[in-house]
Design an enzyme around this catalytic site. Sequence first.
Site, PDB file in Angstrom:
ATOM      1  N   HIS A   1       0.821  -1.225   0.000  1.00 17.33           N
ATOM      2  CA  HIS A   1       0.000   0.000   0.000  1.00 17.33           C
ATOM      3  C   HIS A   1       0.850   1.268   0.000  1.00 17.33           C
ATOM      4  CE1 HIS A   1      -4.028  -1.829   0.647  1.00 17.33           C
ATOM      5  NE2 HIS A   1      -3.270  -2.849   1.004  1.00 17.33           N
TER       6      HIS A   1
ATOM      7  N   ASP B   1       3.638   9.368  -1.247  1.00 18.43           N
ATOM      8  CA  ASP B   1       2.478   8.570  -0.834  1.00 18.43           C
ATOM      9  C   ASP B   1       2.320   7.413  -1.795  1.00 18.43           C
ATOM     10  OD1 ASP B   1       0.270   8.077   0.788  1.00 18.43           O
ATOM     11  OD2 ASP B   1      -0.420  10.158   0.682  1.00 18.43           O
TER      12      ASP B   1
HETATM   13  C1  GDG Z   1      -1.974   3.893   3.014  1.00 23.94           C
HETATM   14  C2  GDG Z   1      -0.962   4.525   2.053  1.00 23.94           C
HETATM   15  C3  GDG Z   1      -2.665   4.411   0.247  1.00 23.94           C
HETATM   16  C4  GDG Z   1      -8.791  10.583   7.082  1.00 23.94           C
HETATM   17  N1  GDG Z   1      -9.283  11.352   8.054  1.00 23.94           N
HETATM   18  C5  GDG Z   1     -10.411  10.782   8.466  1.00 23.94           C
HETATM   19  C6  GDG Z   1     -10.612   9.634   7.712  1.00 23.94           C
HETATM   20  N2  GDG Z   1      -9.608   9.545   6.877  1.00 23.94           N
HETATM   21  C7  GDG Z   1      -9.476   8.481   5.864  1.00 23.94           C
HETATM   22  C8  GDG Z   1      -9.671   8.990   4.478  1.00 23.94           C
HETATM   23  C9  GDG Z   1      -8.926   7.967   3.653  1.00 23.94           C
HETATM   24  C10 GDG Z   1      -7.865   7.477   4.605  1.00 23.94           C
HETATM   25  O1  GDG Z   1      -8.198   7.959   5.891  1.00 23.94           O
HETATM   26  C11 GDG Z   1      -6.487   7.987   4.279  1.00 23.94           C
HETATM   27  O2  GDG Z   1      -5.999   7.180   3.281  1.00 23.94           O
HETATM   28  P1  GDG Z   1      -4.702   7.591   2.475  1.00 23.94           P
HETATM   29  O3  GDG Z   1      -4.648   6.793   1.238  1.00 23.94           O
HETATM   30  O4  GDG Z   1      -4.748   9.045   2.211  1.00 23.94           O
HETATM   31  O5  GDG Z   1      -3.460   7.338   3.458  1.00 23.94           O
HETATM   32  P2  GDG Z   1      -2.753   6.205   4.416  1.00 23.94           P
HETATM   33  O6  GDG Z   1      -3.386   6.105   5.715  1.00 23.94           O
HETATM   34  O7  GDG Z   1      -1.364   6.629   4.534  1.00 23.94           O
HETATM   35  O8  GDG Z   1      -2.899   4.805   3.637  1.00 23.94           O
HETATM   36  C12 GDG Z   1      -1.698   5.324   0.992  1.00 23.94           C
HETATM   37  C13 GDG Z   1      -3.548   3.668   1.219  1.00 23.94           C
HETATM   38  O9  GDG Z   1      -2.798   2.992   2.220  1.00 23.94           O
HETATM   39  C14 GDG Z   1      -4.394   2.625   0.502  1.00 23.94           C
HETATM   40  O10 GDG Z   1      -3.618   1.735  -0.217  1.00 23.94           O
HETATM   41  O11 GDG Z   1      -3.472   5.222  -0.577  1.00 23.94           O
HETATM   42  O12 GDG Z   1      -0.784   5.871   0.070  1.00 23.94           O
HETATM   43  O13 GDG Z   1      -0.053   5.359   2.777  1.00 23.94           O
HETATM   44  O14 GDG Z   1      -9.773   6.896   3.329  1.00 23.94           O
HETATM   45  O15 GDG Z   1     -11.056   9.065   4.216  1.00 23.94           O
HETATM   46  N3  GDG Z   1     -11.673   8.825   7.848  1.00 23.94           N
HETATM   47  C15 GDG Z   1     -12.589   9.176   8.790  1.00 23.94           C
HETATM   48  N4  GDG Z   1     -12.434  10.287   9.580  1.00 23.94           N
HETATM   49  C16 GDG Z   1     -11.380  11.102   9.439  1.00 23.94           C
HETATM   50  O16 GDG Z   1     -11.267  12.098  10.138  1.00 23.94           O
HETATM   51  N5  GDG Z   1     -13.658   8.408   8.960  1.00 23.94           N
END
Ligand code: GDG
Length: 742
Positions: free
Chosen positions: A443, A649
């Site tokens: 990921h 990312d």
């Molecule tokens: C890893 C990789 C890759 C955020 N704030 C709240 C909340 N979120 C949710 C968002 C989104 C998720 O968190 C963040 O996902 P990301 O993809 O931006 O980042 P990582 O946590 O680093 O995830 C990344 C991912 O895995 C998938 O393969 O894209 O690159 O690092 O879904 O909506 N959700 C809620 N409240 C919040 O305040 N409910």
Amino acid sequence: MTSADWMGIARHTPLGILCDLDGTLVPFAKTPAAARPSAEVVALVERLSVSSGVTFAVVSGRAKDWLEGCFPAPSVRLVAEHGAARRGAGAWQLTTDLDPAPLAALGDRLDALARRHPGALVERKSTTVALHYRDVRRGRRGELLVEAYGLLDSFLAQHPAFERLEGNMVAEIRPASVRKSSAVPWLRDLAGAGARLIAIGDDVTDEDMFRALAAQDESVLVRANDDDHRHTAARWELSGTEQVHAWLRWLHGVRAGEAPLDVPLPRPHMRPPTRSIAPGPSLLVISNRLPEFGHLEPDDPDRKRNVGGLVSALEPALRARGGMWLGWSGRTVPDSEPPESGVIDDGPTQLAWLDYRESWYRHYYSGFCNQALWPVFHSFPAQVTFSDVDWEAYLQVHEAFADAATAQIGKNGTIWAHDYHLLMFARAMRRRGHLGPMGHFLHIPFPSLDIFSMLPWADEILDGMLDFDLLGFHTPQHVDNFRSCAAALLPVRIAEDVVHHRGHATHIAAMPIGIVPDTFREPSEPAVLEEIDAMMRSLGDAKLVLGVDRLDYTKGIPERLIAFGRLLELQPEWRGKVSLVQVSVPSRADVPRYAEQRATIEAIVGRINGEFGEAAWVPIRYLYRSYARPQLASLYRAAAVGYVTPLRDGMNLVAKEYVAAQDPKNPGVLLLSKFAGAAAEMKDALLTNPYYPDGMARDLHRALSMELPERRARHAKLLATVQRSNAVTWAEGFLDALAACR
Ligand code: GDG
């Protein structure tokens, strides 16, 4: 009871028989209309139902009119729509007084969906609506399901008296109070005092019936084939509809006093004696964290968030394949105690869990995973801490996971491991003799050779990864990086997308993860949004620029704030007219670098607000907390600019969620870092360089000033990408590719 005793119950009077239709009396067909009982089967059921002392009921999920059309004889009792309607000796009665009116609108929306997906079929009944997708081409089912689940979930959110039922290639909405089990006491009354009942069926909905039986009754599961290993409450089993017909003929003969036919009688259902020799699930997903399960940090949105999207993506795939999910329970135990493991079997997906020792949490999770692999893979060499103890813990936890997995899944089962926490998992499983296909999805980014080689265990990690049959990455760049590392550090032979090493072939592929777009599109209940509305009112007329991230140094939050400050400095006309809301979800607070990051961010926010703020306008709202998903969706929709600027990312789902949440008639602008994996797919975003504050300030100015036609044109293309390459197509695509590796 032994098989010989079947004669006893066959002769018992009064006898009640509750018999399911599809998959039990009638084999499955391509469409529900094509699966009709033959004249011979109808005649057999009628003969049985007029035998003296027998009360025979067909218990089905089918609509009452359809069922009546198949079994017109009034002697056959009918239970339709999972128990919602039944025909005893007289007219039909409904057993629920729930108003079915809302189902009509849902049926219309599903019809519209089915018209766009060849093979999909909507079945409307008096109390339920069902979407059949057996006949939708396999590679296209994912797209249909993403949309369908969005519709069904939003219907259920508004109509809690209904529930979703998952059948064999069918999703159905029915009154939550309705169960096939209600047919059991009804038939017992009809059959008369002293009755014994036999319930027979193949479907998960028949389990309700089996569980409602009494000690003197019998239950028979009809298995579709020998690979069908699902759990059942039934005591007996038969294989296929032919055996059911033969056994019913036998039963009729016995009651008619004829010489018993020589046919297979129901055989005892053998419960697997221990898990380790049970055939187990056919698919095991394994990740560090489990969905909605954890005790160590119950408020940690990292857990809820990170797996949230993954759960939506994987659940349909797991359900369709009878899969199980294995991961850490979220609990730690002192090193002096043995870590426990177990299985939870009461949700839509079976969960297997494992506790961590305290030292594993410290050295494996906080240590090797988050202070060695995370910074190296994100190309942050300055943040790296390497230690032998952490590496040893990394390997030990793989052994513990492999033991837990071996106890659940047979040697030929399919395994899908997730992320940097489990790079060596295939190696641990192969050593235990696992033969089935094993895939891994990373990921986070895979770094370039010069960075990856910093890892003292670089060769060993690559060697371990090459025990998987399929390695999936977010972008072609990550695949190239992996290929170069393997070519430079190991004696491998590489042919395009296959790496040959030690006589084993590993396929490598870019498979960008997606989201479930509908979950960010539907407007929510006003009560849920009150808090967000209040925040929006406090911003007045200022345009909203929105950042949403886990608080992580890879997300480039300080750089983003500094660039926003530069915008206010370089383009003073924006002062008072734009506000940045930065939601930073607490994460890994026990890793020192994360605590430092928090202090840095707070200092920058203080400086910029101090320098530019006015009595009626606060330039930056910094929120160190998480929001519920519907609140987040509404924030996304309100934002004029989605400010998504990680320094590095793997993908970044926030970028995709922001696009999905926009109003297509007046969408905001996605300002996206070119170092996010998402940039490889989302070329119509405004791409920016987060390391260059003046450049990013200029890009922000451009985003804020963009005219409606350009915003709409860019958004339409981005939305098409987000919808096409979504969470379910990603999961199905990975599993299809994994199956094709063998
Ligand atoms: C890893 C990789 C890759 C955020 N704030 C709240 C909340 N979120 C949710 C968002 C989104 C998720 O968190 C963040 O996902 P990301 O993809 O931006 O980042 P990582 O946590 O680093 O995830 C990344 C991912 O895995 C998938 O393969 O894209 O690159 O690092 O879904 O909506 N959700 C809620 N409240 C919040 O305040 N409910």
